[in-house]
Design an enzyme around this catalytic site. Sequence first.
Site, PDB file in Angstrom:
ATOM      1  N   ARG A  72      -2.313 -13.336 -11.134  1.00 42.89           N
ATOM      2  CA  ARG A  72      -2.987 -12.152 -11.680  1.00 42.89           C
ATOM      3  C   ARG A  72      -4.497 -12.124 -11.478  1.00 42.89           C
ATOM      4  O   ARG A  72      -5.193 -11.393 -12.176  1.00 42.89           O
ATOM      5  CB  ARG A  72      -2.663 -12.038 -13.162  1.00 42.89           C
ATOM      6  CG  ARG A  72      -1.174 -12.035 -13.503  1.00 42.89           C
ATOM      7  CD  ARG A  72      -0.470 -10.821 -12.965  1.00 42.89           C
ATOM      8  NE  ARG A  72       0.892 -10.701 -13.503  1.00 42.89           N
ATOM      9  CZ  ARG A  72       1.759  -9.776 -13.131  1.00 42.89           C
ATOM     10  NH1 ARG A  72       1.413  -8.897 -12.210  1.00 42.89           N
ATOM     11  NH2 ARG A  72       2.961  -9.731 -13.662  1.00 42.89           N
ATOM     12  N   ASN A 286      11.939  -5.290 -13.086  1.00 42.90           N
ATOM     13  CA  ASN A 286      12.024  -4.127 -12.218  1.00 42.90           C
ATOM     14  C   ASN A 286      12.076  -4.578 -10.757  1.00 42.90           C
ATOM     15  O   ASN A 286      11.126  -5.197 -10.300  1.00 42.90           O
ATOM     16  CB  ASN A 286      10.805  -3.231 -12.450  1.00 42.90           C
ATOM     17  CG  ASN A 286      10.950  -1.882 -11.776  1.00 42.90           C
ATOM     18  OD1 ASN A 286      11.988  -1.581 -11.192  1.00 42.90           O
ATOM     19  ND2 ASN A 286       9.916  -1.077 -11.851  1.00 42.90           N
ATOM     20  N   ASP A 313       9.666 -13.252  -7.188  1.00 41.61           N
ATOM     21  CA  ASP A 313       8.988 -12.167  -7.922  1.00 41.61           C
ATOM     22  C   ASP A 313       8.390 -12.722  -9.222  1.00 41.61           C
ATOM     23  O   ASP A 313       8.496 -12.088 -10.280  1.00 41.61           O
ATOM     24  CB  ASP A 313       9.932 -10.988  -8.201  1.00 41.61           C
ATOM     25  CG  ASP A 313       9.184  -9.734  -8.653  1.00 41.61           C
ATOM     26  OD1 ASP A 313       7.934  -9.739  -8.668  1.00 41.61           O
ATOM     27  OD2 ASP A 313       9.860  -8.735  -8.998  1.00 41.61           O
TER      28      ASP A 313
HETATM   29 ZN   LIG Z   1       8.254  -4.965  -6.989  1.00 40.12          ZN
END
Ligand SMILES: [Zn+2]
Length: 436
Positions: A72, A286, A313
């Site tokens: 991040r 997601n 992810d």
């Molecule tokens: Zn994505």
Amino acid sequence: MDWKSIPQEYLVTNVKLCLGGKLSAKTGYLHVKDGKVKAIGDGELSVENVPTFDGNGAVLSPGFIDVHVHFREPGREEKESIHTGSRAAAAGGFTSVVTMPNTLPPVDSAPMITYQFDRARESGLCRVFPTGAISKNQDGESLTEFGDMVAAGAVGFTDDGTPVMNGSLMKYALQYSKMLGIPVTCHAEDTSLAGSGVMHAGSWSAKLGLPGIPRVAEDSMIYRDCELARATGGHLHVAHISTKGAVDTVRRAKADGINVTAEATPHHFTLNHSHCQTFSPMFKMNPPLREEPDVEAVIAGLCDGTIDCIATDHAPHTVMEKELMFDQAPFGIIGLETALAVGITSLVKAGKLDLGKLVYLMTEAAAKIYNLPGGKLEEGTDADFVLFDPEQQWTVLVDEVQSRSRNSPWLGEKLTGRVKATFMGGRNTWLDKDFS
Ligand SMILES: [Zn+2]
């Protein structure tokens, strides 16, 4: 011998080599000199005056490569910094990662790419390969300067986190990427179809009274993007594929000769939408967890080569954010430290995939997507490798998590397959607490 004070030249013996998609039945060795592989093979090698480390019978493979992580930095370091993300990567056996550009601000210019390389170099625990945003500020309006970012080292382009709704913009992105020889990665989600959905649209969303994201939100965009790849000849990479329809589309596209690759996450080949009945945001991601036929389709895609590689992810969020109600909490979970064990537990132990193939999907196959170095161990390559015990059972403990965030659905779960030690350029970057 102390693994921490590792010399310039050394030999690792008593290991089972896992190379090129195959696990050797014999015991082998790895000879490292100046950060490179000097020799590797089955059997014994004796070199005079070179310190020898005992691998204790562990499997030795190329360091894992994760082509989809969210570190991040800049902007959201309370979730994860490039350093803490690199530490989590090393603990999971990873020596290279590809970072997504949806930081704050997004990575949409050459100086931002350079900044991420610099931060990764300071940390020194993992090779970090940044992608650049497709659109300026990831707002889906106008293209970024692809050429500048590639010159600075960007390995691909994506607006991951958000889809590119504008088909014309996606077409231009694929055209440029073709000229530059790098992939464009799609986060396939038609936002007008996904609406305010927070989980998969199906029987469980109906029962739980939560708004759903239908399969067609993903399927239709992957179909569009495959057709844009056909029209332009650009390389489309499909991130985190999750539905049976999407797997079928990619399979057909490949058969048609379209330049498309795809990745699947450990959670999409393991968990399904019924887990959301706990209302735990650890199952909110997601694309969302789908239904069992989708899970089976993803596994079949991994087995038959439709899906090229496994990617986590890895999406860190703070404890406070993930303690919100299911519909309020952010999407995503961390995944670097459990990827190998989830793969071994749910694919290898379940008899769906052999260990050699699993490792291949996490190394050589992953490297190919973004033309990365690594993924192989041969004379002269960087000595990026991992030692792991495929049989060791362990429980995922919150206090042992190396990521700055804790948002994993596997906390408290017992898994099989434990990373013992990780090496990048011959240097030790991770050592399990009981390994010596
Ligand atoms: Zn994505």
